[in-house]
Design an enzyme around this catalytic site. Structure first.
Site, PDB file in Angstrom:
ATOM      1  N   THR A  87      35.515  44.627  59.566  1.00 43.15           N
ATOM      2  CA  THR A  87      34.457  45.638  59.497  1.00 43.15           C
ATOM      3  C   THR A  87      33.925  45.999  60.875  1.00 43.15           C
ATOM      4  OG1 THR A  87      32.188  45.962  58.730  1.00 43.15           O
ATOM      5  CG2 THR A  87      32.838  43.710  59.100  1.00 43.15           C
ATOM      6  N   ASP A  88      33.341  47.187  60.958  1.00 39.85           N
ATOM      7  CA  ASP A  88      32.705  47.596  62.228  1.00 39.85           C
ATOM      8  C   ASP A  88      31.416  46.820  62.499  1.00 39.85           C
ATOM      9  OD1 ASP A  88      31.090  48.744  60.256  1.00 39.85           O
ATOM     10  OD2 ASP A  88      31.211  50.785  61.043  1.00 39.85           O
ATOM     11  N   GLU A  89      30.900  46.114  61.462  1.00 35.97           N
ATOM     12  CA  GLU A  89      29.611  45.416  61.638  1.00 35.97           C
ATOM     13  C   GLU A  89      29.716  44.275  62.647  1.00 35.97           C
ATOM     14  OE1 GLU A  89      27.264  44.654  58.245  1.00 35.97           O
ATOM     15  OE2 GLU A  89      27.939  46.442  57.208  1.00 35.97           O
ATOM     16  N   TYR A 110      26.622  38.119  56.957  1.00 34.40           N
ATOM     17  CA  TYR A 110      27.907  38.728  56.569  1.00 34.40           C
ATOM     18  C   TYR A 110      28.719  39.101  57.804  1.00 34.40           C
ATOM     19  CZ  TYR A 110      31.100  42.587  55.500  1.00 34.40           C
ATOM     20  OH  TYR A 110      32.205  43.407  55.439  1.00 34.40           O
ATOM     21  N   LYS A 140      32.356  37.626  59.182  1.00 37.66           N
ATOM     22  CA  LYS A 140      33.553  38.461  59.409  1.00 37.66           C
ATOM     23  C   LYS A 140      34.001  38.334  60.867  1.00 37.66           C
ATOM     24  CE  LYS A 140      35.387  40.918  56.902  1.00 37.66           C
ATOM     25  NZ  LYS A 140      36.462  40.713  55.903  1.00 37.66           N
ATOM     26  N   ASN A 148      20.952  57.600  56.022  1.00 44.08           N
ATOM     27  CA  ASN A 148      20.913  57.223  54.598  1.00 44.08           C
ATOM     28  C   ASN A 148      20.143  58.243  53.771  1.00 44.08           C
ATOM     29  OD1 ASN A 148      22.325  54.923  55.262  1.00 44.08           O
ATOM     30  ND2 ASN A 148      20.486  53.645  55.429  1.00 44.08           N
ATOM     31  N   GLY A 169      16.633  42.478  59.584  1.00 44.67           N
ATOM     32  CA  GLY A 169      17.632  42.618  60.659  1.00 44.67           C
ATOM     33  C   GLY A 169      18.504  43.859  60.522  1.00 44.67           C
TER      34      GLY A 169
HETATM   35  P1  NAD Z   1      34.340  43.780  47.225  1.00 48.00           P
HETATM   36  O1  NAD Z   1      33.153  42.884  47.290  1.00 48.00           O
HETATM   37  O2  NAD Z   1      34.299  44.996  46.378  1.00 48.00           O
HETATM   38  O3  NAD Z   1      35.607  42.937  46.739  1.00 48.00           O
HETATM   39  C1  NAD Z   1      35.895  41.640  47.216  1.00 48.00           C
HETATM   40  C2  NAD Z   1      36.985  41.029  46.333  1.00 48.00           C
HETATM   41  O4  NAD Z   1      37.291  39.726  46.848  1.00 48.00           O
HETATM   42  C3  NAD Z   1      36.544  40.827  44.873  1.00 48.00           C
HETATM   43  O5  NAD Z   1      37.581  41.237  44.008  1.00 48.00           O
HETATM   44  C4  NAD Z   1      36.323  39.335  44.749  1.00 48.00           C
HETATM   45  O6  NAD Z   1      36.566  38.823  43.463  1.00 48.00           O
HETATM   46  C5  NAD Z   1      37.332  38.809  45.772  1.00 48.00           C
HETATM   47  N1  NAD Z   1      36.968  37.476  46.275  1.00 48.00           N
HETATM   48  C6  NAD Z   1      35.755  37.082  46.753  1.00 48.00           C
HETATM   49  N2  NAD Z   1      35.805  35.776  47.101  1.00 48.00           N
HETATM   50  C7  NAD Z   1      37.070  35.351  46.867  1.00 48.00           C
HETATM   51  C8  NAD Z   1      37.743  34.115  47.050  1.00 48.00           C
HETATM   52  N3  NAD Z   1      37.110  33.038  47.538  1.00 48.00           N
HETATM   53  N4  NAD Z   1      39.052  34.039  46.724  1.00 48.00           N
HETATM   54  C9  NAD Z   1      39.705  35.113  46.210  1.00 48.00           C
HETATM   55  N5  NAD Z   1      39.108  36.306  46.001  1.00 48.00           N
HETATM   56  C10 NAD Z   1      37.807  36.435  46.332  1.00 48.00           C
HETATM   57  O7  NAD Z   1      34.677  44.126  48.731  1.00 48.00           O
HETATM   58  P2  NAD Z   1      35.240  45.492  49.367  1.00 48.00           P
HETATM   59  O8  NAD Z   1      34.106  46.401  49.627  1.00 48.00           O
HETATM   60  O9  NAD Z   1      36.397  45.953  48.583  1.00 48.00           O
HETATM   61  O10 NAD Z   1      35.722  44.937  50.793  1.00 48.00           O
HETATM   62  C11 NAD Z   1      37.043  44.425  50.957  1.00 48.00           C
HETATM   63  C12 NAD Z   1      37.235  43.989  52.389  1.00 48.00           C
HETATM   64  O11 NAD Z   1      37.015  45.088  53.264  1.00 48.00           O
HETATM   65  C13 NAD Z   1      36.238  42.911  52.836  1.00 48.00           C
HETATM   66  O12 NAD Z   1      36.933  41.995  53.650  1.00 48.00           O
HETATM   67  C14 NAD Z   1      35.192  43.666  53.634  1.00 48.00           C
HETATM   68  O13 NAD Z   1      34.621  42.850  54.614  1.00 48.00           O
HETATM   69  C15 NAD Z   1      36.032  44.765  54.239  1.00 48.00           C
HETATM   70  N6  NAD Z   1      35.326  46.029  54.549  1.00 48.00           N
HETATM   71  C16 NAD Z   1      34.583  46.653  53.580  1.00 48.00           C
HETATM   72  C17 NAD Z   1      33.988  47.890  53.870  1.00 48.00           C
HETATM   73  C18 NAD Z   1      33.179  48.631  52.832  1.00 48.00           C
HETATM   74  O14 NAD Z   1      32.560  49.647  53.170  1.00 48.00           O
HETATM   75  N7  NAD Z   1      33.139  48.213  51.596  1.00 48.00           N
HETATM   76  C19 NAD Z   1      34.148  48.460  55.144  1.00 48.00           C
HETATM   77  C20 NAD Z   1      34.896  47.776  56.107  1.00 48.00           C
HETATM   78  C21 NAD Z   1      35.507  46.568  55.776  1.00 48.00           C
HETATM   79  O1  DAU Z   2      30.201  49.235  57.935  1.00 52.92           O
HETATM   80  C1  DAU Z   2      31.068  48.592  57.063  1.00 52.92           C
HETATM   81  C2  DAU Z   2      30.269  47.836  56.030  1.00 52.92           C
HETATM   82  O2  DAU Z   2      29.718  48.802  55.153  1.00 52.92           O
HETATM   83  C3  DAU Z   2      31.102  46.827  55.241  1.00 52.92           C
HETATM   84  O3  DAU Z   2      31.566  45.829  56.110  1.00 52.92           O
HETATM   85  C4  DAU Z   2      30.273  46.190  54.119  1.00 52.92           C
HETATM   86  O4  DAU Z   2      31.100  45.347  53.336  1.00 52.92           O
HETATM   87  C5  DAU Z   2      29.728  47.304  53.254  1.00 52.92           C
HETATM   88  O5  DAU Z   2      28.905  46.759  52.249  1.00 52.92           O
HETATM   89  C6  DAU Z   2      28.936  48.311  54.096  1.00 52.92           C
HETATM   90  O6  DAU Z   2      27.727  47.694  54.608  1.00 52.92           O
HETATM   91  P1  DAU Z   2      26.318  48.470  54.598  1.00 52.92           P
HETATM   92  O7  DAU Z   2      25.244  47.474  54.616  1.00 52.92           O
HETATM   93  O8  DAU Z   2      26.311  49.548  55.613  1.00 52.92           O
HETATM   94  O9  DAU Z   2      26.448  49.196  53.145  1.00 52.92           O
HETATM   95  P2  DAU Z   2      25.389  49.413  51.962  1.00 52.92           P
HETATM   96  O10 DAU Z   2      26.009  50.349  50.990  1.00 52.92           O
HETATM   97  O11 DAU Z   2      24.859  48.117  51.460  1.00 52.92           O
HETATM   98  O12 DAU Z   2      24.191  50.168  52.699  1.00 52.92           O
HETATM   99  C7  DAU Z   2      24.406  51.393  53.369  1.00 52.92           C
HETATM  100  C8  DAU Z   2      23.088  51.769  54.034  1.00 52.92           C
HETATM  101  O13 DAU Z   2      22.143  52.083  53.011  1.00 52.92           O
HETATM  102  C9  DAU Z   2      22.472  50.645  54.850  1.00 52.92           C
HETATM  103  O14 DAU Z   2      21.821  51.188  55.996  1.00 52.92           O
HETATM  104  C10 DAU Z   2      21.428  50.041  53.914  1.00 52.92           C
HETATM  105  C11 DAU Z   2      20.987  51.243  53.090  1.00 52.92           C
HETATM  106  N1  DAU Z   2      20.572  50.920  51.703  1.00 52.92           N
HETATM  107  C12 DAU Z   2      21.419  50.194  50.931  1.00 52.92           C
HETATM  108  C13 DAU Z   2      21.067  49.839  49.646  1.00 52.92           C
HETATM  109  C14 DAU Z   2      21.990  49.013  48.783  1.00 52.92           C
HETATM  110  C15 DAU Z   2      19.356  51.373  51.214  1.00 52.92           C
HETATM  111  O15 DAU Z   2      18.586  52.068  51.943  1.00 52.92           O
HETATM  112  N2  DAU Z   2      19.005  51.041  49.941  1.00 52.92           N
HETATM  113  C16 DAU Z   2      19.789  50.268  49.141  1.00 52.92           C
HETATM  114  O16 DAU Z   2      19.405  49.989  47.985  1.00 52.92           O
END
Ligand code: NAD
Ligand code: DAU
Length: 373
Positions: free
Chosen positions: A141-143, A167, A171, A266, A314
């Site tokens: 992730t970019d985080e 988180y 990562k 947002n 944070g």
């Molecule tokens: P998600 O939470 O939707 O899915 C995670 C999956 O991993 C689930 O199916 C869960 O059951 C499985 N899992 C969790 N713990 C496990 C374990 N111990 N063993 C086996 N399986 C397990 O997550 P996502 O949003 O699809 O993200 C997938 C990947 O991409 C993550 O590594 C996340 O850090 C990365 N990522 C997500 C985003 C985003 O915006 N969602 C952006 C950049 C990177």
């Molecule tokens: O940047 C990549 C990341 O993006 C991934 O690594 C993470 O897995 C993914 O969850 C996401 O993280 P964010 O924290 O940016 O996503 P989220 O959808 O939780 O929140 C997006 C923005 O919206 C963030 O600034 C927090 C805000 N937010 C989120 C929720 C859930 C709100 O204002 N209200 C809310 O209820």
């Protein structure tokens, strides 16, 4: 160590976390694009994993689902060996920042220990077992880069790591372990660091699906702090196309940032979703019957549900990706515009009401209580 490779051709993939949001979209993408390849999903089916996300693949003989934990090194070794896996694509993670603030332990276990367990198994089977053709792609992730001020340049691969949430720190640790297994042992790895994804199958704890579901049910739209935090949104298939390119053409040991050049505050993104759903209600009379609790039924617009709540601890102010490396080296460009991507996403949630209602169950309600009350 960073050798240039011509082109790598996977044929037997192990996809960890393939029942989650991005992983499931990846599996659909891969089987559609490369029907000759074998895809095995390993997923623990945590609250975020859902077998229904893979329903369309279950009858495909090239697909197999294994329920299991990435921390189980013995299971991973057995799968790599017995199934003659050549490519591991690692999505499995605890992925929600707010949950990492309330309970970091699971993030340390899955994201750090779990990634290390995969690396150990891959080294044992692929390297110690005689040097098989292989690839380990780590999805990150970019985080890991921390936060940006409004006028800072976007995150490049050369930025220093400065993770701010548990988180992001977990990562970042996993990225370092992947790098170390390449540098020390020669494991053939690549890593991608992507911005915020959106699209089908995203669990409704994340901003975009949460807002869609809450509008349709007439519930408050919680905006943390002043709502001026910025994220760079990418349609999930564009992320997966980037991963595909990196696996096939990326340089070993390298990391590639993937992003959408699509920064939104947002509050603006929430207002956009409100406006698009208001338009749907105006255009389609059946919407009022389907969603009787929606504000539109009471003659109000969706924006009336916007509620400013206590900020995330944070909270990172801004993320933005500089995608010049992947675009210059590998020819990557997102194909989905935000306009088309967000409409497709709304269509998917409207067409799959049963899916999101089923996952917003008892444990989801408990989470809402923990995070928002
Ligand atoms: P998600 O939470 O939707 O899915 C995670 C999956 O991993 C689930 O199916 C869960 O059951 C499985 N899992 C969790 N713990 C496990 C374990 N111990 N063993 C086996 N399986 C397990 O997550 P996502 O949003 O699809 O993200 C997938 C990947 O991409 C993550 O590594 C996340 O850090 C990365 N990522 C997500 C985003 C985003 O915006 N969602 C952006 C950049 C990177
Ligand atoms: O940047 C990549 C990341 O993006 C991934 O690594 C993470 O897995 C993914 O969850 C996401 O993280 P964010 O924290 O940016 O996503 P989220 O959808 O939780 O929140 C997006 C923005 O919206 C963030 O600034 C927090 C805000 N937010 C989120 C929720 C859930 C709100 O204002 N209200 C809310 O209820």
């Amino acid at each position: 160590m960073n050798e240039q490779i011509e082109q790598y051709a996977p044929s037997k993939l192990l996809v960890t976390g393939g029942a989650g949001f991005i992983g499931a979209n990846f599996v659909h993408y891969w089987l559609d694009t490369y029907p000759q390849d074998r895809v095995i999903v390993l997923d623990a089916l945590t609250y975020a994993g859902n077998r229904a996300n893979l329903a369309g693949c279950e009858s495909n003989p090239q697909f197999q689902f294994v329920q299991g934990d990435i921390c189980d090194t013995g299971l991973i070794e057995k799968l790599l060996q017995d199934e003659q896996i050549d490519t591991l694509v690692h999505f499995a993670a605890e992925s929600h920042v707010d949950r990492s603030i309330h309970g970091p332990d699971a993030f340390i276990e899955t994201n750090i220990t779990g990634t290390h367990s995969l690396l150990k198994a891959a080294k044992k089977v692929w390297l110690d077992g005689g040097g098989m053709k292989h690839r380990f792609h780590h999805v990150s992730t970019d985080e890991v880069y921390g936060t940006l001020a409004v006028n800072d340049p976007a995150f490049a691969e050369t930025n220093q790591y400065a993770p701010n949430s548990p988180y992001a720190a977990s990562k970042a640790s996993s990225d370092h372990l992947v790098r170390a297994y390449h540098h020390t042992y020669g494991l053939q790895v690549t890593t991608s660091n992507c911005s915020n994804n959106y699209g089908p199958y995203q669990f409704p704890e994340k901003l975009i699906p949460l807002v869609i579901a809450n509008i349709l049910d007439g519930k408050p739209l919680p905006i943390y702090g002043d709502g001026k935090q910025i994220r760079d949104w990418l349609y999930v298939d564009d992320h997966n196309r980037g991963i595909d390119l990196i696996i096939r053409k990326g340089r070993l040991g390298e990391t590639y940032n993937i992003g959408g050049n699509n920064e939104w505050t947002n509050i603006d993104i929430v207002k956009l979703i409100c406006q698009l759903l208001d338009e749907r209600f105006e255009a389609d009379a059946t919407m009022q019957e389907r969603f009787p609790h929606s504000p539109q039924v009471a003659g109000r617009g969706a924006e009336s549900l916007i509620t400013f709540v206590k900020d995330r601890l944070g909270h990172d102010r801004r993320y933005a990706i500089d995608a010049r490396k992947i675009s210059g080296e590998l020819g990557y460009d997102p194909v989905e515009s935000f306009e088309t991507g967000i409409r497709k996403t709304l269509d998917w949630y409207l067409d799959n009401e049963a899916w999101w209602r089923a996952v917003m169950d008892g444990s989801y309600q408990e989470w809402v209580g923990t995070n928002y009350d």
